[in-house]
Scaffold this motif. Structure first.
Motif, PDB file in Angstrom:
ATOM      1  N   LEU A   1       0.817  -1.214   0.000  1.00  0.00           N
ATOM      2  CA  LEU A   1       0.000   0.000   0.000  1.00  0.00           C
ATOM      3  C   LEU A   1       0.850   1.264   0.000  1.00  0.00           C
ATOM      4  O   LEU A   1       0.388   2.321  -0.392  1.00  0.00           O
ATOM      5  N   ASP A   2       2.105   1.129   0.434  1.00  0.00           N
ATOM      6  CA  ASP A   2       2.976   2.297   0.470  1.00  0.00           C
ATOM      7  C   ASP A   2       3.418   2.741  -0.914  1.00  0.00           C
ATOM      8  O   ASP A   2       3.793   3.895  -1.103  1.00  0.00           O
TER       9      ASP A   2
ATOM     10  N   ARG B   1      -0.607   3.325  -6.305  1.00  0.00           N
ATOM     11  CA  ARG B   1      -1.292   4.577  -6.621  1.00  0.00           C
ATOM     12  C   ARG B   1      -2.718   4.342  -7.113  1.00  0.00           C
ATOM     13  O   ARG B   1      -3.479   5.277  -7.275  1.00  0.00           O
TER      14      ARG B   1
ATOM     15  N   MET C   1      -6.103   2.112  -6.220  1.00  0.00           N
ATOM     16  CA  MET C   1      -6.660   1.323  -5.119  1.00  0.00           C
ATOM     17  C   MET C   1      -7.923   0.554  -5.496  1.00  0.00           C
ATOM     18  O   MET C   1      -8.533  -0.081  -4.653  1.00  0.00           O
TER      19      MET C   1
ATOM     20  N   GLU D   1      -2.955  -4.611   6.762  1.00  0.00           N
ATOM     21  CA  GLU D   1      -2.145  -4.104   5.662  1.00  0.00           C
ATOM     22  C   GLU D   1      -0.676  -4.257   6.016  1.00  0.00           C
ATOM     23  O   GLU D   1      -0.298  -4.289   7.178  1.00  0.00           O
TER      24      GLU D   1
ATOM     25  N   ALA E   1       2.641  -2.246   4.769  1.00  0.00           N
ATOM     26  CA  ALA E   1       3.102  -1.121   3.955  1.00  0.00           C
ATOM     27  C   ALA E   1       4.600  -0.916   4.082  1.00  0.00           C
ATOM     28  O   ALA E   1       5.105   0.168   3.854  1.00  0.00           O
TER      29      ALA E   1
ATOM     30  N   LEU F   1      -6.354  -2.779   8.947  1.00  0.00           N
ATOM     31  CA  LEU F   1      -6.811  -1.900   7.870  1.00  0.00           C
ATOM     32  C   LEU F   1      -8.221  -1.426   8.189  1.00  0.00           C
ATOM     33  O   LEU F   1      -9.214  -1.925   7.673  1.00  0.00           O
TER      34      LEU F   1
ATOM     35  N   ARG G   1      -8.195   4.218   8.116  1.00  0.00           N
ATOM     36  CA  ARG G   1      -6.859   4.056   7.542  1.00  0.00           C
ATOM     37  C   ARG G   1      -6.940   3.817   6.038  1.00  0.00           C
ATOM     38  O   ARG G   1      -6.143   4.343   5.274  1.00  0.00           O
ATOM     39  N   LEU G   2      -7.899   3.005   5.615  1.00  0.00           N
ATOM     40  CA  LEU G   2      -8.081   2.771   4.184  1.00  0.00           C
ATOM     41  C   LEU G   2      -8.428   4.076   3.477  1.00  0.00           C
ATOM     42  O   LEU G   2      -7.887   4.379   2.413  1.00  0.00           O
TER      43      LEU G   2
ATOM     44  N   SER H   1      -7.549   6.986   4.250  1.00  0.00           N
ATOM     45  CA  SER H   1      -6.395   7.884   4.186  1.00  0.00           C
ATOM     46  C   SER H   1      -5.540   7.626   2.946  1.00  0.00           C
ATOM     47  O   SER H   1      -4.826   8.521   2.488  1.00  0.00           O
ATOM     48  N   TYR H   2      -5.625   6.414   2.390  1.00  0.00           N
ATOM     49  CA  TYR H   2      -4.896   6.133   1.153  1.00  0.00           C
ATOM     50  C   TYR H   2      -5.603   6.739  -0.064  1.00  0.00           C
ATOM     51  O   TYR H   2      -4.961   7.054  -1.058  1.00  0.00           O
TER      52      TYR H   2
ATOM     53  N   PRO I   1      -5.564  11.289   1.211  1.00  0.00           N
ATOM     54  CA  PRO I   1      -4.592  11.674   2.246  1.00  0.00           C
ATOM     55  C   PRO I   1      -4.591  13.165   2.536  1.00  0.00           C
ATOM     56  O   PRO I   1      -4.570  13.577   3.687  1.00  0.00           O
TER      57      PRO I   1
END
Length: 198
Positions: free
Chosen positions: A131-132, A135, A137, A154, A156, A167, A171-172, A174-175, A178
């Motif tokens: 996830l890190d 780009r 999702m 997750e 990352a 996850l 938090r999801l 935020s991807y 952000p």
């Protein structure tokens, strides 16, 4: 990513004070056993190897007193019936909960199809990796929606010590957003310093 996730889950269990056994059935990938063994030896866990369903069943019975038994399998092609049949035999040899490990950033349709296949094998949860660096999702959401899989954790980072992170919905999100989430937090903090307008 499966081997790393197995190591991270083992580390999580050890840190929580659980008794952990780790078994690998991956006889195909060069260096797979050595990689996992290097992780488990640091945790003082003896890596067990099962070359067949008979051996796997025996090892599971031998470690029935453990709090968790983690099984690392070889990577498969989810669209190859032979691969799926082999995995199904491993799952059927004991009361095993299969967990799908899926990298983020994949094609939406491929992820959806893979999730459906693993749901058919009994998977109810999915761990998302990379996830890190992803780009896109859509594949993550496709796993959850089309496979009916819970997005459990997750990963990352490639470091075992950093482990797995639950996850959660926030938090999801935020991807996906952000900057917006950060701006909302800043806006709430800033606006709380001023009296409301009449």
């Amino acid at each position: 990513g499966k081997t790393l996730i197995t190591a991270k889950q083992a580390a999580r269990g050890v840190m929580e004070g659980l008794s952990i056994a780790v078994i690998t059935t991956d006889m195909m990938r060069a260096g797979a056993n050595e990689q996992l063994k290097s992780f488990t030896s640091l945790m003082e866990i003896e890596l067990q190897t099962a070359r067949s369903t008979v051996e796997l069943k025996k090892l599971i019975a031998e470690h029935a007193d453990k709090d968790q038994i983690l099984i690392d399998t070889a990577g498969i092609n989810p669209f190859a019936p032979h691969d799926i049949a082999l995995l199904a035999k491993l799952i059927a040899c004991a009361p095993i909960e299969p967990v799908l490990v899926m990298p983020a950033g994949g094609d939406v349709e491929d992820c959806a199809d893979t999730a459906r296949i693993f749901a058919g094998l009994g998977a109810r949860r999915c761990v998302i990796t990379r996830l890190d660096i992803a780009r896109r999702m859509g594949g993550v959401l496709a796993c959850a929606y089309y496979g009916g899989l819970a997005l459990a954790d997750e990963s990352a980072t490639a470091g075992v010590a950093e482990g797995l992170t639950p996850l959660t919905p926030r938090r999801l999100a935020s991807y996906f957003f952000p900057t917006e989430l950060k701006n909302q937090k800043t806006l709430r903090t800033s606006s709380s310093n001023f009296p409301s307008t009449p």
